[in-house]
Write an enzyme that holds these catalytic residues in place. Sequence first.
Site, PDB file in Angstrom:
ATOM      1  N   GLY A  13       0.833  -1.202   0.000  1.00 36.22           N
ATOM      2  CA  GLY A  13       0.000   0.000   0.000  1.00 36.22           C
ATOM      3  C   GLY A  13       0.859   1.239   0.000  1.00 36.22           C
ATOM      4  O   GLY A  13       0.615   2.184   0.757  1.00 36.22           O
ATOM      5  N   GLY A  14       1.854   1.264  -0.876  1.00 33.84           N
ATOM      6  CA  GLY A  14       2.850   2.337  -0.849  1.00 33.84           C
ATOM      7  C   GLY A  14       2.655   3.424  -1.882  1.00 33.84           C
ATOM      8  O   GLY A  14       3.561   4.232  -2.094  1.00 33.84           O
ATOM      9  N   THR A  15       1.486   3.475  -2.527  1.00 32.84           N
ATOM     10  CA  THR A  15       1.313   4.441  -3.608  1.00 32.84           C
ATOM     11  C   THR A  15       0.797   5.791  -3.142  1.00 32.84           C
ATOM     12  O   THR A  15       0.848   6.765  -3.896  1.00 32.84           O
ATOM     13  CB  THR A  15       0.351   3.893  -4.684  1.00 32.84           C
ATOM     14  OG1 THR A  15      -0.932   3.640  -4.088  1.00 32.84           O
ATOM     15  CG2 THR A  15       0.891   2.600  -5.274  1.00 32.84           C
ATOM     16  N   SER A  16       0.280   5.875  -1.920  1.00 30.70           N
ATOM     17  CA  SER A  16      -0.263   7.143  -1.433  1.00 30.70           C
ATOM     18  C   SER A  16      -0.275   7.146   0.084  1.00 30.70           C
ATOM     19  O   SER A  16       0.032   6.134   0.730  1.00 30.70           O
ATOM     20  CB  SER A  16      -1.695   7.366  -1.968  1.00 30.70           C
ATOM     21  OG  SER A  16      -2.570   6.362  -1.476  1.00 30.70           O
ATOM     22  N   ILE A  18       0.039   7.181   3.982  1.00 29.66           N
ATOM     23  CA  ILE A  18       1.066   6.761   4.926  1.00 29.66           C
ATOM     24  C   ILE A  18       2.148   5.930   4.248  1.00 29.66           C
ATOM     25  O   ILE A  18       3.340   6.104   4.509  1.00 29.66           O
ATOM     26  CB  ILE A  18       0.424   5.985   6.082  1.00 29.66           C
ATOM     27  CG1 ILE A  18      -0.449   6.918   6.939  1.00 29.66           C
ATOM     28  CG2 ILE A  18       1.486   5.309   6.952  1.00 29.66           C
ATOM     29  CD1 ILE A  18      -1.322   6.201   7.942  1.00 29.66           C
ATOM     30  N   GLY A  19       1.744   5.010   3.372  1.00 26.56           N
ATOM     31  CA  GLY A  19       2.716   4.159   2.702  1.00 26.56           C
ATOM     32  C   GLY A  19       3.692   4.947   1.853  1.00 26.56           C
ATOM     33  O   GLY A  19       4.907   4.715   1.895  1.00 26.56           O
ATOM     34  N   TYR A 150     -14.088  -2.549  10.525  1.00 27.38           N
ATOM     35  CA  TYR A 150     -12.727  -2.014  10.420  1.00 27.38           C
ATOM     36  C   TYR A 150     -11.989  -2.138  11.746  1.00 27.38           C
ATOM     37  O   TYR A 150     -10.855  -2.636  11.799  1.00 27.38           O
ATOM     38  CB  TYR A 150     -12.791  -0.551   9.980  1.00 27.38           C
ATOM     39  CG  TYR A 150     -11.452   0.144   9.925  1.00 27.38           C
ATOM     40  CD1 TYR A 150     -10.526  -0.167   8.941  1.00 27.38           C
ATOM     41  CD2 TYR A 150     -11.118   1.122  10.862  1.00 27.38           C
ATOM     42  CE1 TYR A 150      -9.299   0.471   8.889  1.00 27.38           C
ATOM     43  CE2 TYR A 150      -9.900   1.765  10.813  1.00 27.38           C
ATOM     44  CZ  TYR A 150      -8.986   1.436   9.821  1.00 27.38           C
ATOM     45  OH  TYR A 150      -7.772   2.068   9.776  1.00 27.38           O
TER      46      TYR A 150
END
Length: 249
Positions: A13-16, A18-19, A150
């Site tokens: 999940g590194g595209t936006s 926190i990541g 969640y």
Amino acid sequence: MARLNGKTAVITGGTSGIGFATARLFLEEGARVIVTGQNETRLQEAAQKLGDNASPVLANVKNLAELDRLAERVAEIFGSIDVLFVNAGVAKVAPFKQVTEARFDEEMAINLKGAFFTVQKLEPVMKDGGSIILTTTCLDQTAMMGESVYSASKAAVRSLARSFSLELLDRKIRVNAIAPGAIETPIWSKIEMPQEAMEQAAQQVIARTPAGRFGKPEEIAKAVLFLASDDSSFMLGEEILVDGGWATL
């Protein structure tokens, strides 16, 4: 001296959000980074912004075959890794009486199943003495209307930080968790809610947060860096709250 000099890391999940902020900080601190995402266009855009020391790998954490391919690509690109940041996740808002089985399964598949098998599949390519960081939430310690699934999924992930720590003691791999509060990330835009209701919800969140504002992804990234680095070498199975006081005050 850069705290991750010569280290290698994978961020799901590194595209936006926190990541992405964490990937950028890791690079500044001397690491080489693999970032994952499930949208090819966003993934390539993120990699271009991050620069030459960032490698994009397309992977949906719900799909175990894709996680197997991710592990293979990690081995091809880096050989082994020092840090794994399990950050991919989703938040959906609905009163528990309106939660459908499909919605429940989707959220659990990404947040819990995805986290579990990301660690299982990538642990073999981690170096002894490495660090795994799981993203949880301050809502695993409190409650919020419409966030029952969640919160439960992330409470389970918080439990995994303890279980994984125990099971990986022989390899001296540390597993800890970071628990963000309300952070300015694109995850808010993905919540299925009318704009007016979204704005009202945002004001309620700010009113409930003692710090009086949303946090920034960069503020979470700094805490992740601490857990990834040797600065946290005596921490095992812990969870760090970075939530503006939400769950504590």
